[in-house]
Write a protein that holds these residues in place. Structure first.
Motif, PDB file in Angstrom:
ATOM      1  N   ASP A   1      48.531  42.226  42.591  1.00  0.00           N
ATOM      2  CA  ASP A   1      47.391  43.025  43.037  1.00  0.00           C
ATOM      3  C   ASP A   1      46.235  42.130  43.479  1.00  0.00           C
ATOM      4  OD1 ASP A   1      46.027  45.378  43.660  1.00  0.00           O
ATOM      5  OD2 ASP A   1      45.169  45.557  41.655  1.00  0.00           O
ATOM      6  N   TRP A   2      46.575  41.074  44.204  1.00  0.00           N
ATOM      7  CA  TRP A   2      45.563  40.134  44.685  1.00  0.00           C
ATOM      8  C   TRP A   2      45.126  40.410  46.118  1.00  0.00           C
ATOM      9  CZ3 TRP A   2      47.739  34.736  42.855  1.00  0.00           C
ATOM     10  CH2 TRP A   2      47.578  34.630  41.468  1.00  0.00           C
ATOM     11  N   GLU A   3      45.799  41.320  46.801  1.00  0.00           N
ATOM     12  CA  GLU A   3      45.429  41.593  48.193  1.00  0.00           C
ATOM     13  C   GLU A   3      43.958  41.970  48.311  1.00  0.00           C
ATOM     14  OE1 GLU A   3      47.263  43.948  50.987  1.00  0.00           O
ATOM     15  OE2 GLU A   3      48.401  42.166  51.548  1.00  0.00           O
ATOM     16  N   GLN A   4      43.435  42.613  47.286  1.00  0.00           N
ATOM     17  CA  GLN A   4      42.040  43.047  47.313  1.00  0.00           C
ATOM     18  C   GLN A   4      41.073  41.869  47.458  1.00  0.00           C
ATOM     19  OE1 GLN A   4      40.671  44.532  43.408  1.00  0.00           O
ATOM     20  NE2 GLN A   4      42.564  43.659  42.535  1.00  0.00           N
ATOM     21  N   PHE A   5      41.501  40.685  47.081  1.00  0.00           N
ATOM     22  CA  PHE A   5      40.645  39.498  47.144  1.00  0.00           C
ATOM     23  C   PHE A   5      40.862  38.678  48.421  1.00  0.00           C
ATOM     24  CE2 PHE A   5      41.880  40.084  42.593  1.00  0.00           C
ATOM     25  CZ  PHE A   5      40.689  40.649  42.178  1.00  0.00           C
ATOM     26  N   HIS A   6      41.899  39.015  49.173  1.00  0.00           N
ATOM     27  CA  HIS A   6      42.306  38.193  50.308  1.00  0.00           C
ATOM     28  C   HIS A   6      41.696  38.658  51.625  1.00  0.00           C
ATOM     29  CE1 HIS A   6      46.055  36.586  47.996  1.00  0.00           C
ATOM     30  NE2 HIS A   6      44.915  36.137  47.520  1.00  0.00           N
ATOM     31  N   SER A   7      40.389  38.703  51.661  1.00  0.00           N
ATOM     32  CA  SER A   7      39.705  38.994  52.927  1.00  0.00           C
ATOM     33  C   SER A   7      39.775  37.749  53.804  1.00  0.00           C
ATOM     34  CB  SER A   7      38.241  39.354  52.662  1.00  0.00           C
ATOM     35  OG  SER A   7      37.541  38.209  52.186  1.00  0.00           O
TER      36      SER A   7
ATOM     37  N   ASN B   1      37.373  35.117  52.463  1.00  0.00           N
ATOM     38  CA  ASN B   1      37.824  34.425  51.254  1.00  0.00           C
ATOM     39  C   ASN B   1      38.975  33.472  51.535  1.00  0.00           C
ATOM     40  OD1 ASN B   1      35.899  35.708  49.721  1.00  0.00           O
ATOM     41  ND2 ASN B   1      37.297  37.203  48.837  1.00  0.00           N
TER      42      ASN B   1
ATOM     43  N   LYS C   1      46.517  38.076  57.893  1.00  0.00           N
ATOM     44  CA  LYS C   1      45.438  39.087  57.807  1.00  0.00           C
ATOM     45  C   LYS C   1      44.849  39.389  59.185  1.00  0.00           C
ATOM     46  CE  LYS C   1      45.055  40.092  53.497  1.00  0.00           C
ATOM     47  NZ  LYS C   1      45.448  41.398  53.033  1.00  0.00           N
TER      48      LYS C   1
ATOM     49  N   ARG D   1      53.093  37.690  51.091  1.00  0.00           N
ATOM     50  CA  ARG D   1      52.690  39.091  50.953  1.00  0.00           C
ATOM     51  C   ARG D   1      53.192  39.658  49.628  1.00  0.00           C
ATOM     52  NH1 ARG D   1      55.149  40.234  56.261  1.00  0.00           N
ATOM     53  NH2 ARG D   1      53.661  39.381  57.747  1.00  0.00           N
TER      54      ARG D   1
ATOM     55  N   LEU E   1      51.007  41.040  46.487  1.00  0.00           N
ATOM     56  CA  LEU E   1      51.149  42.449  46.106  1.00  0.00           C
ATOM     57  C   LEU E   1      51.564  42.596  44.646  1.00  0.00           C
ATOM     58  CD1 LEU E   1      52.845  43.980  49.277  1.00  0.00           C
ATOM     59  CD2 LEU E   1      50.609  44.602  48.312  1.00  0.00           C
TER      60      LEU E   1
END
Length: 116
Positions: free
Chosen positions: A20-26, A29, A81, A13, A17
């Motif tokens: 700023d990679w959380e935005q890609f970790h759906s 993905n 997630k 995590r 953070l």
């Protein structure tokens, strides 16, 4: 969940953070990434004989270890997630497999449970 797994999840995590990679970790993905890394793991065994796959050099073992780590890290991120305890899920799945593959019928055979 084990302390080691929880510490690794926390480190993952923080790692994401900070970048700023959380935005890609759906979940989608991350699931794709598990598959991609698993394919990279397979690549190390492509064209090896059964005997060769059991007798890797130290360098090969290290490379395989890195791919195993990649698979594990993406799996942990996916579990995080989706709020899934991967250790509890693994224990549950092992119990299910034990019921599908009773020792008296499955011992020494690679047949699927539907063929036992």
């Amino acid at each position: 969940m084990s302390q080691d797994i929880e510490a690794l999840r926390a480190a993952l995590r923080a790692f994401a953070l900070e970048r700023d990679w959380e935005q890609f970790h759906s979940p989608k993905n991350l699931a794709l990434s598990v598959s991609i890394e698993a394919a990279e793991l397979l690549e190390h065994f492509q064209w090896l004989t059964e005997a060769q796959s059991r007798d890797l050099s130290e360098e090969q073992r290290q490379q395989v270890g890195h791919e195993i780590a990649d698979v594990l890290l993406y799996l942990l991120q996916l579990a995080d997630k989706l709020d899934i305890d991967p250790v509890a899920a693994a224990h549950q799945k092992l119990a299910m497999n034990a019921a599908k593959y009773p020792v008296d019928r499955a011992k020494g055979t690679s047949r699927k449970y539907t063929e036992l």
